[in-house]
Structure formats: structure tokens, C-alpha cells
Design an enzyme around this catalytic site. Structure first.
Site, PDB file in Angstrom:
ATOM      1  N   LYS A 174      31.643  40.693   3.763  1.00 20.88           N
ATOM      2  CA  LYS A 174      32.894  39.940   3.778  1.00 20.88           C
ATOM      3  C   LYS A 174      33.655  40.038   2.460  1.00 20.88           C
ATOM      4  CE  LYS A 174      31.656  35.996   6.815  1.00 20.88           C
ATOM      5  NZ  LYS A 174      30.206  36.162   7.010  1.00 20.88           N
ATOM      6  N   GLU A 184      25.962  23.503   7.805  1.00 19.84           N
ATOM      7  CA  GLU A 184      27.010  23.685   6.786  1.00 19.84           C
ATOM      8  C   GLU A 184      28.219  22.837   7.177  1.00 19.84           C
ATOM      9  OE1 GLU A 184      29.308  27.276   4.373  1.00 19.84           O
ATOM     10  OE2 GLU A 184      28.129  27.748   6.155  1.00 19.84           O
TER      11      GLU A 184
END
Length: 437
Positions: A85, A234
Site C-alpha cells: 500500500k 482496529e
């Protein structure tokens, strides 16, 4: 590039004298500690650490570099990153800094741009940065939504081979666990992961069939001799607590491989009794926990026009006190999940100490980017200073913790096999050909 603070001897055999070492990283040498730091001379010969001696005990005829009490660390470990990413920020930003903004914009960029050439270019840039900062071991998660899993794992395998003498690389398949019952996709993913000696990952979601999904994941990992590394909880939503389910699944399935869980943010939102019960189960299951303090502070509790009320990180101290192996890492770098960062474990360590209050005392703090992550990744040969090991070291002018933590240590020296490396960082302009399209 900032000039190095000292010059290494031009010799295959020499000594680093009057060095200050984090005791938690040193094996086979005992000395009086002060805040977890010990003084020593290191003898380097033929690219290896030949001796660790009390200061002043180095043979007189050996070339020397006097550190004047400067610190020497083993090369560093990044155990949770996303180099597939990395560095797409200039091409695809996160408009509001939220978690959903990150998900949506990474998805859009992946679908539009993640060719083999694009992924490889950004991976190489990330690794050049990590290497220059002193990293020797790195684990990355790879987005593995079809057909990206085949593209990214093939590229990773090539990069892993190219970098094998510089950074030891591991890869985890990050896939939507709601697709685990898609037999055709999941079987193909497992075959790709197994062929490239990777790990199974994913993001367990709170759902009525969570246990069934986890059982299939653990059974598949066991059948294929794969370890597991998951993104867990998360979120700031205290109703989301998959961590306990992961620990119970490992125990229920008698899974003998290594299991790592990252983030675990919502654990810090629980009442004390709930948190303790979950932590005890994590300890019983022998999970490794990695906190990503910079990225978690960036994304968690972000609401427009409101100052965040909490730090976004997990219950790091409580987990460690319960005997859970804990570490920290960079996570994302210049992408919609985290707009900043440079894959520098020294920055991660410095910020972790501040965010997680790992000081007072700092005695064993150095473990969180050295021994602990190396052990979690199955590489107990890395992150240590010991006789017989390669002289893969990072030298700092800082003599004490306050000095080390107050500056970015931009003048550090990185040694590999007893020799200083070129620490020039890659120029962001190197990415222009893929970002300007």
C-alpha cells in the site's frame, strides 16, 4: 544526507570501544546496568562480532573507533507493515482521515492502479527506506482480494529474493474473512500463500458465524503448516471484541503454530474486569501482540471538529505484565491509513515510548523493536548482540535515553557484516513515474 557522527576503521578487524548497549539485546555478557544500559567494547572480525569485552579491555594493537559512550543496537525489526500500500498518498489521499475513508480510497487505488510494476516500484522504495534506517527483518501484509493476491504475492516473491541478503522478508495474506467460505477463492489463496511460504491473515469481524470462520482458518493453517497473523479490533467500538474469540479458537483447535494479532484497539475501551479476562485468555493462548501506535493515533477517535479523547492503542502494559509477548511496528506508510511515516523503527520506538508511556523506567524498552518482534516472527537469531553473530548493528551518537529519544538520530551509522552501508534515503521523486499517471 546528514553526516555520520564518526568514521569506522578501514579494516576487517577492529573494535568499537566505549559503547553503550541496551542490555536486553545483549547475550553472553554481564555488566552493571544503568537504566537498562551497559558499557562494553565490541570486537568485529571478518564481519562478525568476535568478542564483547568490558570497556578498555580491547587489545591495544587493534584498530579502534571510539564511540565516546554512544549507543550500539542490533539491527531492527518491523513486524507489521503494508509495503504493497505504501506511498500512494499523492495519488489517493484520505479526505477526512477516518478509517472508512482509508478503506474506500485504498480500494479505489488498488482497483485502478495496482499492477505488478506499480506494486514492485512502491515495495522497492519502502525497502530502500527501511534498509537505510537499519531494518533487518520485516513482515508485510499483502491485500489479497482476488485477483490482487496473485499479482502481489508474485511480486513479493521476486522482491524477497532480490533483498534476501539485506532484509529478511515475510508476507501475510490480508483477506476479507467473510470470503473464507468461498471455497474456490479460499483454496486458491491458500495455494498461493503456501507456495510463497507466507502466512494466513485477515480481519475477524463480529458476526454470528465468527467461531466457524476462525475454526476453518485455524484448521486450514494447521493442515498446511502455516502461521497466522490477524488484524484484530482496529476500532474504538467497545462492542467489537474479536480478540477473545481468536484466543479461544487457537486453544479450541489445539493450533501449534504461531499466532500474531495486531492493533487490538478496542481492548482499551473495555471495563477492567472484561479487559482482564480477555488478556488472561490471550496469555493462555500464547498470542503475540503488536501495537501500531502511530497509525492507531492517526485513525482512532477521529471525528470532525472534535479533539480525540483517547490514544487509540491497546492495553500494552497490561498485556506485557500478563506474560504476553508485545512489540510495536510502523504499520502503514504514506497511504490513506496513515499519511506519514518512513519505515524507521527508531521513530516508531520514540513515539511508542511517548504514546504508551513505556518510560519510567526504560530498562527493557528496546526489546519492542528488537528481541520481541524477532521472536514473534520466529527469528531469534535477529535483534541480538552476541558473539558469533553477524556485525549487523546500528550506531548512535546518543549516550543516554534522553538524548536518544529527543532527536531522530539522523546521523546514525548502519553496519551490515561489519561494514557501514550507504544510508542515503530514496528520493520521493523516484515515485513520480507511477504517481503522475
Amino acid at each position: 544526507m546528514t553526516a555520520a557522527f564518526m568514521t569506522l576503521p578501514d579494516s576487517s578487524a577492529f573494535a568499537l570501544t566505549n559503547a553503550t548497549l541496551p542490555a536486553v539485546t545483549v547475550e553472553g555478557f554481564e555488566a552493571c546496568e544503568r537504566e537498562g544500559l551497559v558499557s562494553a567494547d565490541l570486537v568485529i572480525d571478518g564481519g562478525k562480532i568476535a568478542a564483547i569485552l568490558p570497556p578498555g579491555m580491547t587489545p591495544a594493537d587493534l584498530p579502534k573507533a571510539d564511540l565516546r559512550d554512544g549507543m550500539v543496537w542490533p539491527c531492527l525489526v518491523e513486524m507489521h507493515t503494508h509495503i504493497d500500500k505504501g506511498h500512494i498518498w499523492d495519488r489517493r489521499r484520505n479526505p477526512d482521515g477516518t478509517f472508512m475513508g482509508a478503506l474506500d480510497n485504498v480500494r479505489a487505488d488498488r482497483e485502478a492502479n495496482w499492477s505488478a510494476e506499480d506494486v514492485r516500484t512502491r515495495m522497492e522504495f519502502s525497502l530502500r527506506s527501511a534498509y537505510a534506517h537499519g531494518t533487518k527483518l520485516l513482515r508485510t501484509h499483502l491485500d489479497s482480494i482476488a485477483p490482487q493476491h496473485r499479482i502481489s504475492f508474485e511480486v513479493f516473491a521476486e522482491v524477497q529474493e532480490d533483498w534476501k541478503d539485506r532484509i529478511a522478508l515475510q508476507a501475510v495474506a490480508l483477506f476479507p474473512t467473510d470470503q473464507i467460505f468461498d471455497e474456490r477463492y479460499f483454496n486458491d489463496l491458500v495455494s498461493v500463500v503456501k507456495r510463497h511460504d507466507g502466512l494466513l491473515g485477515g480481519v475477524p469481524q463480529m458476526s454470528p458465524d465468527l467461531d466457524a470462520r476462525l475454526d476453518l482458518l485455524f484448521r486450514t493453517a494447521a493442515d498446511n503448516s502455516l502461521d497466522i497473523d490477524l488484524h484484530v479490533d482496529e476500532t474504538e467500538d467497545r462492542q467489537v471484541l474479536a480478540l477473545k474469540a481468536v484466543a479461544e479458537a487457537k486453544l479450541r483447535n489445539g493450533f501449534e503454530g504461531a499466532v500474531t494479532v495486531g492493533h487490538c484497539c478496542s481492548l482499551a475501551r473495555q471495563d477492567d474486569d472484561v479487559a482482564k479476562a480477555v488478556i488472561d485468555k490471550v496469555a493462555e493462548a500464547g498470542l503475540n501482540v503488536v501495537s501500531l501506535p502511530m497509525c492507531n493515533m492517526y485513525l482512532q477517535d477521529r471525528h470532525e471538529g472534535r479533539t480525540p479523547r483517547w490514544r487509540g492503542v491497546t492495553l500494552f502494559k497490561e498485556l506485557a505484565a500478563a506474560g504476553v509477548r508485545t512489540a510495536v511496528s510502523s504499520d502503514n506508510t504514506r497511504d490513506p491509513f496513515y499519511a506519514y511515516g518512513d519505515l524507521d523503527p527508531v521513530e516508531v520506538f520514540r513515539e511508542a515510548v511517548r504514546i504508551l508511556h513505556l518510560d519510567h523506567p526504560l530498562d527493557d524498552a528496546a526489546r519492542i523493536v528488537t528481541t520481541s518482534p524477532a521472536d514473534s516472527l520466529g527469528r531469534a537469531d535477529i535483534g541480538r548482540i552476541r558473539v558469533g553473530s553477524p556485525a549487523d548493528l546500528v550506531l548512535f551518537s546518543a549516550r543516554r535515553w534522553s538524548e536518544f529519544l529527543s532527536r531522530p538520530q539522523a546521523d546514525r551509522i548502519v553496519m551490515r557484516n561489519g561494514m557501514g552501508i550507504d544510508r542515503r534515503l530514496p528520493d520521493y521523486r523516484d515515485l513520480d513515474p507511477i504517481l503522475d499517471r
